[in-house]
Design a protein around this motif. Structure first.
Motif, mmCIF file in Angstrom:
data_model
loop_
_atom_site.group_PDB
_atom_site.id
_atom_site.type_symbol
_atom_site.label_atom_id
_atom_site.label_comp_id
_atom_site.label_asym_id
_atom_site.label_seq_id
_atom_site.Cartn_x
_atom_site.Cartn_y
_atom_site.Cartn_z
ATOM 1 N N ASP A 41 -0.400 37.243 8.039
ATOM 2 C CA ASP A 41 -1.699 36.701 7.674
ATOM 3 C C ASP A 41 -1.842 36.793 6.166
ATOM 4 O O ASP A 41 -2.291 37.809 5.645
ATOM 5 C CB ASP A 41 -2.781 37.545 8.337
ATOM 6 C CG ASP A 41 -3.762 36.744 9.149
ATOM 7 O OD1 ASP A 41 -3.748 35.515 9.052
ATOM 8 O OD2 ASP A 41 -4.556 37.369 9.874
ATOM 9 N N GLY A 42 -1.397 35.763 5.443
ATOM 10 C CA GLY A 42 -1.389 35.833 3.978
ATOM 11 C C GLY A 42 -0.418 36.918 3.547
ATOM 12 O O GLY A 42 0.703 36.970 4.034
ATOM 13 N N PRO A 43 -0.848 37.841 2.687
ATOM 14 C CA PRO A 43 0.047 38.909 2.262
ATOM 15 C C PRO A 43 0.174 40.031 3.301
ATOM 16 O O PRO A 43 1.062 40.868 3.218
ATOM 17 C CB PRO A 43 -0.605 39.446 0.988
ATOM 18 C CG PRO A 43 -2.053 39.161 1.162
ATOM 19 C CD PRO A 43 -2.107 37.862 1.945
ATOM 20 N N ALA A 44 -0.719 40.042 4.286
ATOM 21 C CA ALA A 44 -0.721 41.107 5.285
ATOM 22 C C ALA A 44 0.210 40.792 6.447
ATOM 23 O O ALA A 44 0.432 39.632 6.799
ATOM 24 C CB ALA A 44 -2.127 41.312 5.821
ATOM 25 N N GLN A 45 0.748 41.858 7.034
ATOM 26 C CA GLN A 45 1.492 41.764 8.290
ATOM 27 C C GLN A 45 0.760 42.632 9.297
ATOM 28 O O GLN A 45 0.344 43.753 8.970
ATOM 29 C CB GLN A 45 2.915 42.290 8.140
ATOM 30 C CG GLN A 45 3.785 41.486 7.221
ATOM 31 C CD GLN A 45 5.189 42.076 7.145
ATOM 32 O OE1 GLN A 45 5.627 42.848 7.988
ATOM 33 N NE2 GLN A 45 5.907 41.698 6.097
ATOM 34 N N VAL A 46 0.594 42.129 10.512
ATOM 35 C CA VAL A 46 -0.010 42.910 11.582
ATOM 36 C C VAL A 46 1.070 43.143 12.621
ATOM 37 O O VAL A 46 1.645 42.189 13.155
ATOM 38 C CB VAL A 46 -1.216 42.172 12.208
ATOM 39 C CG1 VAL A 46 -1.816 43.004 13.335
ATOM 40 C CG2 VAL A 46 -2.260 41.845 11.148
ATOM 41 N N LEU A 60 0.001 46.081 7.512
ATOM 42 C CA LEU A 60 0.846 46.404 6.370
ATOM 43 C C LEU A 60 0.572 45.438 5.223
ATOM 44 O O LEU A 60 0.374 44.237 5.446
ATOM 45 C CB LEU A 60 2.326 46.303 6.749
ATOM 46 C CG LEU A 60 2.866 47.286 7.778
ATOM 47 C CD1 LEU A 60 2.592 46.832 9.193
ATOM 48 C CD2 LEU A 60 4.354 47.475 7.581
ATOM 49 N N TYR A 61 0.593 45.970 4.000
ATOM 50 C CA TYR A 61 0.477 45.166 2.796
ATOM 51 C C TYR A 61 1.638 45.511 1.871
ATOM 52 O O TYR A 61 2.070 46.664 1.826
ATOM 53 C CB TYR A 61 -0.843 45.450 2.061
ATOM 54 C CG TYR A 61 -2.040 44.841 2.732
ATOM 55 C CD1 TYR A 61 -2.389 43.514 2.503
ATOM 56 C CD2 TYR A 61 -2.817 45.582 3.606
ATOM 57 C CE1 TYR A 61 -3.489 42.949 3.121
ATOM 58 C CE2 TYR A 61 -3.923 45.024 4.230
ATOM 59 C CZ TYR A 61 -4.244 43.711 3.985
ATOM 60 O OH TYR A 61 -5.336 43.154 4.600
#
Length: 102
Positions: A41-46, A60-61
């Motif tokens: 999700d953009g720079p984030a990982q779920v 995570l970022y």
């Protein structure tokens, strides 16, 4: 920091509710295996993990060098310690395997 010996002979840090924040993907893979779901999700990982006890969402970022680190850990049962323990390998894999047919 306590650790466990991985099959390759290296020491892998044990994850607990208290030290999930800051963990890297390599540490998560060693402790829990691959997530059931990984969403970007953009720079984030779920990363989503499941066990018979709970579901665990890890967000995570990336740091300045681009390596993702856990920023937030959210268990769906409200008990991060119990949830994390239920996900650690090899317990989870052994508990989920069906009994051998004779």
């Amino acid at each position: 920091m306590p650790g466990q010996t991985a099959q390759s002979g290296s020491t892998v840090p044990l994850l607990s509710a208290g030290n999930l924040v800051g963990a890297t993907p390599a540490t998560l893979d060693a402790a829990f295996g691959h997530p059931a779901l990984l969403r970007v999700d953009g720079p984030a990982q779920v990363w989503l993990y499941h066990s018979p006890v709970c579901g665990l969402n890890l967000i995570l970022y990336p740091d300045a060098s681009g390596i993702p680190h856990v920023a937030t850990a959210v268990p769906d049962n409200g008990d991060a310690t119990r949830c994390t323990l239920s996900l650690e390998h090899p317990t989870t894999a052994a508990a989920l395997e069906p009994p051998a047919a004779s």
